[in-house]
Write a protein that holds these residues in place. Structure first.
Motif, PDB file in Angstrom:
ATOM      1  N   SER A   1      -2.117  13.454  18.426  1.00  0.00           N
ATOM      2  CA  SER A   1      -2.057  12.069  18.288  1.00  0.00           C
ATOM      3  C   SER A   1      -2.104  11.716  16.887  1.00  0.00           C
TER       4      SER A   1
ATOM      5  N   SER B   1       0.588  10.752  21.445  1.00  0.00           N
ATOM      6  CA  SER B   1       0.956   9.338  20.942  1.00  0.00           C
ATOM      7  C   SER B   1       0.836   9.282  19.416  1.00  0.00           C
TER       8      SER B   1
ATOM      9  N   GLU C   1       1.958   7.507  15.545  1.00  0.00           N
ATOM     10  CA  GLU C   1       2.123   6.420  14.495  1.00  0.00           C
ATOM     11  C   GLU C   1       3.193   6.793  13.887  1.00  0.00           C
TER      12      GLU C   1
ATOM     13  N   GLU D   1       5.117   9.623  22.812  1.00  0.00           N
ATOM     14  CA  GLU D   1       5.175   8.257  22.660  1.00  0.00           C
ATOM     15  C   GLU D   1       5.409   7.811  21.159  1.00  0.00           C
TER      16      GLU D   1
ATOM     17  N   ARG E   1       4.382   4.521  18.825  1.00  0.00           N
ATOM     18  CA  ARG E   1       3.692   3.443  18.922  1.00  0.00           C
ATOM     19  C   ARG E   1       4.547   2.332  18.596  1.00  0.00           C
ATOM     20  N   LYS E   2       4.017   0.952  19.073  1.00  0.00           N
ATOM     21  CA  LYS E   2       4.614  -0.165  18.227  1.00  0.00           C
ATOM     22  C   LYS E   2       4.653  -0.076  16.742  1.00  0.00           C
TER      23      LYS E   2
ATOM     24  N   GLY F   1       5.736   2.152  14.716  1.00  0.00           N
ATOM     25  CA  GLY F   1       5.509   3.328  14.260  1.00  0.00           C
ATOM     26  C   GLY F   1       7.077   3.604  13.488  1.00  0.00           C
TER      27      GLY F   1
END
Length: 292
Positions: free
Chosen positions: A174, A192, A194, A210, A212-213, A215
């Motif tokens: 992550s 997850s 960035e 994932e 991220r918002k 990213g």
């Protein structure tokens, strides 16, 4: 003359010197730095609960010496070999370090394996595989000719992993990751993120995780396919282009030809609010983007 001949023959026919067994230990700082250097063979590093560094294993029969010393919070472990190198220098080291140590390992023709070390890691091999576990500290793993594999437990790290000839596989990380290979696949599986950066010249780029918002995700290949599968809700501006390959998009919008006279395809659209940014490019290879 006969005696000289017998002496020379005796030396030539004599069995090679056996490898030297190593079993040494030093007190060490709980969160110090351990620098390890081995030309050929293998290096296995394991983190333990004791404030000591232990070295076991074998030294090649032609090794000059094993340097094992402490200077303040730093411990040095170095296999010293003749300047001309040669045969009989393969050394297999098993090293236990305080779990919160930072480690710097360099090899020429030797594999590197690391487990249960929580501090920062810098691992470099010229001709060998690198296999390590990621904790919550940053690390850099690189090989010139060999695979690089990093396994984590989803804790935040800043990870750089690269190889010239081999595959790079990052599993359950992550934070920020960057994976590069000249001739091999690059894979980021689970986690997850960035920031994600994937680059390969001859090989596939694969992502399953994932974003991220806010990213950033980028993937670039010259001769290879890109497969990007985004886990959960994705909110991003997405730009994809290929010169010689198709684009398959399960988010909906269809790719368009860059020109009626050229083989390329391009795709630009916004998913959700478009907070993140996804950029994918390949010269010779298809692109598949989807959600999971």
């Amino acid at each position: 003359m006969k005696r000289l001949t017998v002496l020379v023959l005796g030396l030539l026919l004599a069995p090679p010197l056996p490898a030297e067994e190593v079993d040494r230990i030093l007190d060490a700082s709980a969160d110090g730095e351990v620098d390890i250097s081995n030309i050929a063979g293998s290096v296995t590093v394991h983190g333990w609960s004791r404030d000591q560094v232990e070295v076991t294993g074998t030294l090649g029969r032609n090794v000059d010496e094993l340097i094992f010393e402490r200077d303040g919070d730093d411990v040095t472990i170095k296999v010293k070999v003749p300047k001309k190198g040669g045969r009989g220098i393969d050394s297999d080291l098993r090293i236990s370090v305080p779990q919160r140590s930072s480690i710097d390992v360099s090899t020429v023709s030797a594999d590197i394996t690391v487990t249960d070390v929580l501090g920062e890691q810098e691992l470099q091999s010229v001709s060998g595989n690198v296999d390590t576990e990621a904790a919550a500290s940053d690390f850099d793993a690189a090989s010139v000719s060999g695979d690089v594999e990093v396994k984590g437990d989803r804790k935040e790290t800043e990870t750089e992993a690269s190889t010239v000839s081999g595959d790079v596989t990052l599993f359950r990380l992550s934070g920020d990751v960057r994976a590069e290979s000249v001739s091999g696949n690059v894979v980021v599986d689970e986690g997850s993120f960035e920031r994600v950066g994937l680059e390969t010249v001859n090989g596939e780029a694969v992502f399953n995780g994932e974003l991220r918002k806010g990213g950033r995700f980028s993937a670039e290949t010259v001769n290879g396919q890109v497969d990007a599968e985004f886990v959960g809700d994705l909110s991003a501006r997405i730009d994809v282009d290929t010169f010689n390959g198709r684009i398959r998009n399960c988010f909906g919008p269809k790719a368009e030809r860059t020109s009626k006279y050229a083989p390329g395809w391009e795709l630009s659209f916004t998913e959700g609010a478009g907070d993140a940014r996804v950029e994918i490019s390949t010269m010779n290879g298809s692109v598949n983007i989807c959600r999971k």
